[in-house]
Design a protein around this motif. Structure first.
Motif, PDB file in Angstrom:
ATOM      1  N   TYR A 141     -45.713  54.716  17.935  1.00  0.00           N
ATOM      2  CA  TYR A 141     -45.737  53.486  17.126  1.00  0.00           C
ATOM      3  C   TYR A 141     -44.314  53.085  16.747  1.00  0.00           C
ATOM      4  CZ  TYR A 141     -50.837  53.560  16.486  1.00  0.00           C
ATOM      5  OH  TYR A 141     -52.185  53.511  16.682  1.00  0.00           O
ATOM      6  N   ARG A 142     -43.525  54.074  16.318  1.00  0.00           N
ATOM      7  CA  ARG A 142     -42.134  53.785  15.957  1.00  0.00           C
ATOM      8  C   ARG A 142     -41.345  53.342  17.188  1.00  0.00           C
ATOM      9  NH1 ARG A 142     -37.997  54.724  12.342  1.00  0.00           N
ATOM     10  NH2 ARG A 142     -39.415  55.561  10.764  1.00  0.00           N
ATOM     11  N   PHE A 151     -37.258  45.323  13.690  1.00  0.00           N
ATOM     12  CA  PHE A 151     -36.562  46.167  12.725  1.00  0.00           C
ATOM     13  C   PHE A 151     -36.989  45.907  11.281  1.00  0.00           C
ATOM     14  CE2 PHE A 151     -33.535  45.882  16.351  1.00  0.00           C
ATOM     15  CZ  PHE A 151     -33.602  47.208  16.718  1.00  0.00           C
ATOM     16  N   SER A 152     -37.488  44.723  10.991  1.00  0.00           N
ATOM     17  CA  SER A 152     -37.949  44.442   9.626  1.00  0.00           C
ATOM     18  C   SER A 152     -39.135  45.327   9.259  1.00  0.00           C
ATOM     19  CB  SER A 152     -38.327  42.970   9.487  1.00  0.00           C
ATOM     20  OG  SER A 152     -37.208  42.142   9.680  1.00  0.00           O
ATOM     21  N   ARG A 153     -40.045  45.506  10.205  1.00  0.00           N
ATOM     22  CA  ARG A 153     -41.212  46.349   9.942  1.00  0.00           C
ATOM     23  C   ARG A 153     -40.809  47.811   9.782  1.00  0.00           C
ATOM     24  NH1 ARG A 153     -45.274  43.743  14.587  1.00  0.00           N
ATOM     25  NH2 ARG A 153     -44.873  41.547  14.042  1.00  0.00           N
ATOM     26  N   ALA A 190     -44.040  61.672   5.288  1.00  0.00           N
ATOM     27  CA  ALA A 190     -44.619  61.594   6.633  1.00  0.00           C
ATOM     28  C   ALA A 190     -45.891  60.757   6.640  1.00  0.00           C
ATOM     29  CB  ALA A 190     -44.904  63.002   7.155  1.00  0.00           C
ATOM     30  N   VAL A 191     -46.740  60.932   5.632  1.00  0.00           N
ATOM     31  CA  VAL A 191     -48.002  60.186   5.580  1.00  0.00           C
ATOM     32  C   VAL A 191     -47.753  58.700   5.376  1.00  0.00           C
ATOM     33  CG1 VAL A 191     -50.113  59.835   4.244  1.00  0.00           C
ATOM     34  CG2 VAL A 191     -49.371  62.151   4.806  1.00  0.00           C
ATOM     35  N   VAL A 192     -46.869  58.360   4.456  1.00  0.00           N
ATOM     36  CA  VAL A 192     -46.585  56.947   4.188  1.00  0.00           C
ATOM     37  C   VAL A 192     -46.005  56.267   5.430  1.00  0.00           C
ATOM     38  CG1 VAL A 192     -45.209  55.343   2.804  1.00  0.00           C
ATOM     39  CG2 VAL A 192     -46.309  57.298   1.711  1.00  0.00           C
ATOM     40  N   ILE A 199     -49.852  50.455  11.109  1.00  0.00           N
ATOM     41  CA  ILE A 199     -50.399  49.129  10.783  1.00  0.00           C
ATOM     42  C   ILE A 199     -49.474  48.033  11.288  1.00  0.00           C
ATOM     43  CG2 ILE A 199     -50.940  47.557   8.874  1.00  0.00           C
ATOM     44  CD1 ILE A 199     -51.941  49.999   7.315  1.00  0.00           C
ATOM     45  N   SER A 200     -48.157  48.238  11.158  1.00  0.00           N
ATOM     46  CA  SER A 200     -47.191  47.219  11.572  1.00  0.00           C
ATOM     47  C   SER A 200     -47.165  47.002  13.078  1.00  0.00           C
ATOM     48  CB  SER A 200     -45.785  47.616  11.094  1.00  0.00           C
ATOM     49  OG  SER A 200     -45.727  47.722   9.688  1.00  0.00           O
TER      50      SER A 200
END
Length: 496
Positions: A141-142, A151-153, A190-192, A199-200
Motif C-alpha cells: 500500500y505504501r 505524498f499528501s496521503r 504500526a496499526v495507525v 484506506i488512502s
C-alpha cells in the motif's frame, strides 16, 4: 484495466517539487513529535527500560528488512506494474510477515533472552512480533502511494501514526507500565499507519495468481535486501556490542543518544529518498539532468543537515541537558560522536540514490560488504575503551568509507564525481570552521544556562556561514543553490 501505471515524464518537476514540499512539511511535524517523545518519555522512564526495548528492536529491524525483501523499492522503480503483479507482491510481503512473526514469537524470543541474559525480553519479543504481520500488510500500500506520487496521503499517515502512538505511550508511562509503554508506542504506530495508508490507497488486493512475471522484481529485491541486511547488521553492531558487553543500562544511554540524533535525521533523510528515487528513476537515461540532480541534492543536504549536525557536535552537552535532563548527561559525548558519524553518512547518502535508481543493487551489495567490514572493525576496536569507544568507532567508519562510495560508483555508471568530491570538500570546510567557532562559544559560556549556550552556538555558526559566503565565491554559489532549492519547492507546489 490490467496495468496500474507506467512511468511518464510530463509534469515531473512540478510533481516532484510538490511532493518534496509536502514530504518536508510532514517530516517537520514528525521531528517535533519525535523530539517530544524523547523529551517526555525520557523523564518518565529509566535507561534500563530503553535498553530492554533496544535489545529487541535491533533484532526486529533485521526481520523487517526480510519482510520487505526489497519488494517495495522494486515496485516503485519498475517501469510498469500490473494489477496482478501488485497483488502478488502484497501477498508475498504479507506471507513473509506472518512467517517472521511466528519465528520471532516461538524461536527468537527465548534466543534473545538467553543472548542478553534478560528474561524480560521474552514477553517484549512476543508482543513486538505482531509488527511483522502489520507491516507486511502495509508494505505494498505504501509502495503504491509512493509510485503514484501521492505524498499528501503518505504525509497524513506519517504524522498521525507517531502522534497517536506517542499519546498512548505517555498514558502508559504515567500509569507506571515501564518498558511496556514503549511496546505500546511501537505497536500503536504500526496499526495507525496500516489503517490510514490502506484506506488512502483505494484498492483491495485480489487473490494470488500464478504465471505473473515477478522474476525481475524478485532479483532486484533480493540484491537490495541482501545489501540492506549487511548494512543494517553493520549499523547495529554498536548496539549489539554495547548490550552484550556493558548491559541494558549502558545500552539505554547509548540508544537515547542514537534516537535523539538519528531518528529525527532519518525523518528527513528517508522521505527525501522517497521523493528522490521515483524522480531519478525517470531521469536515468538523461545523464546531464541526472548528474545535476545528484550534485544539487548533495549541496542541499550538506548545507542544511550537515550544518545542523555540526551544531550537535559542538553543542552536545547543552542539547543533552535541554532535551533529556540531568540524569542523562553522560549521553553528551556519545551524541557528539554520533553526530560526527552522521555528517559523513549524509555525504555518502546521494550515492545510495544512484545505486537504487539505476538498478545497481548488485554493485551496492558489493560496496556495502566493504563498508560494513570497515564499520564492524572500527566498532569492535573502539569497544576496548567502553561505550565512548564504540561511538568513536561508529564515527570513524563512515569517514573512511564514504570516499570509496563515489569512487566505486564512478566505475559502474556515469556520474559527476569531481563535482561531488568538490562539493563535499566545501561542505566539510564550512561546517568544520563554523563548528569550531560555535564550540569555543559553548566553552566560554559554560557557566550560563544550556539554552543560552545552544542559542549562542547556533548564532555563531550562522554568522560564520554568512562570513564564508562573502569571502569564498564557491561557498557563496553553493548557498545560493540551497536558497534557490528552498524557494523552488513551495513555488512549484503552488503552481501544480
Amino acid at each position: 484495466m490490467s496495468e496500474v501505471d507506467s512511468i511518464e515524464e510530463p509534469g515531473l518537476g512540478r510533481r516532484a517539487a510538490r511532493g518534496a514540499a509536502v514530504t518536508l512539511g510532514a517530516q517537520g511535524a514528525k521531528v517535533v513529535i519525535q523530539v517530544a517523545s524523547v523529551v517526555v518519555l525520557a523523564r518518565l522512564l529509566d535507561p534500563h527500560d530503553y535498553g530492554l526495548i533496544a535489545m529487541v528492536v535491533a533484532v526486529i529491524g533485521i526481520g523487517e528488512l526480510l519482510r520487505d525483501f526489497g519488494l517495495s523499492s522494486a515496485a516503485i522503480q519498475a517501469p510498469t506494474l500490473s494489477i496482478h503483479q501488485r497483488d502478488n507482491l502484497f501477498w508475498i510481503n504479507t506471507g513473509i510477515g506472518v512467517v517472521l512473526g511466528v519465528l520471532v514469537y516461538f524461536i527468537g524470543a527465548p534466543l534473545l533472552a538467553g543472548l542478553y541474559s534478560q528474561p524480560d525480553l521474552i514477553p517484549i519479543a512476543h508482543a513486538l512480533s505482531l509488527i511483522f504481520v502489520i507491516n507486511g500488510l502495509t508494505t505494498q500500500y505504501r509502495a503504491d502511494l509512493v509510485r503514484r506520487l501521492k505524498f499528501s496521503r503518505l504525509a497524513l499517515a506519517d504524522v498521525l501514526g507517531p502522534a497517536i502512538a506517542l499519546a498512548l505511550a505517555i498514558v502508559a508511562a504515567v500509569l507506571g507500565w515501564g518498558y511496556w509503554a514503549l511496546v505500546v508506542q511501537q505497536l500503536g504506530q504500526a496499526v495507525v499507519l496500516l489503517v490510514i495508508i490502506s484506506i488512502s490507497a483505494h484498492w483491495l488486493p485480489g487473490r494470488p495468481r500464478r504465471h505473473v512475471p515477478l522474476g525481475e522484481m524478485i532479483r532486484f529485491g533480493g540484491n537490495l535486501v541482501a545489501t540492506q541486511l549487511v548494512g543494517y547488521i553493520s549499523n547495529n553492531v554498536d548496539s549489539f556490542t554495547v548490550g552484550i558487553r556493558f548491559g541494558a543500562t549502558s545500552l539505554g544511554f547509548y540508544s537515547r543518544a542514537f534516537q535523539l540524533l538519528m531518528t529525527p535525521l532519518n525523518q528527513v533523510r528517508i522521505p527525501l529518498t522517497t521523493v528522490a528515487l521515483p524522480v531519478l528513476s525517470r531521469l536515468s537515461s538523461d545523464v546531464k539532468r541526472f548528474g545535476d540532480y545528484i550534485a544539487q541534492g548533495q549541496i542541499g543536504l550538506g548545507y542544511t543537515l550537515v550544518a545542523g549536525l555540526g551544531l550537535v557536535v559542538c553543542a552536545a552537552h547543552p542539547i543533552t541537558a535541554i532535551f533529556l535532563g540531568a540524569k542523562w548527561i553522560s549521553v553528551a559525548p556519545i551524541l557528539s560522536l554520533l553526530a560526527l558519524a552522521g555528517i559523513f553518512q549524509i555525504l555518502a547518502f546521494v550515492g545510495y540514490w544512484v545505486y537504487v535508481s539505476r538498478g545497481l543493487t548488485r554493485d551496492l551489495l558489493r560496496y556495502t560488504l566493504v563498508s560494513s567490514a570497515i564499520k564492524v572493525a572500527c566498532i569492535l576496536v573502539g569497544s576496548q575503551w567502553g561505550v565512548i569507544g564504540v561511538a568513536a568507532g561508529y564515527a570513524v567508519a563512515p569517514a573512511l568509507s564514504w570516499p570509496i562510495s563515489l569512487w566505486w560508483l564512478s566505475r559502474r555508471t556515469e556520474l559527476p564525481v569531481r563535482r561531488l568530491y568538490g562539493g563535499a570538500g566545501r561542505i566539510l570546510a564550512a561546517v568544520s570552521s563554523s563548528a569550531a567557532a560555535a564550540g569555543a562559544t559553548v566553552y566560554l559560556l559554560h557557566a550560563l544556562s544550556p539554552i543560552v549556550q545552544l542559542c549562542a552556538a547556533a548564532a555563531v555558526m550562522i554568522a560564520v556561514y554568512a562570513l564564508l559566503s562573502l569571502l569564498v565565491p564557491p561557498i557563496r554559489r553553493d548557498l545560493a543553490t540551497v536558497i534557490s532549492l528552498v524557494r523552488l519547492i513551495p513555488a512549484r507546489g503552488r503552481r501544480a
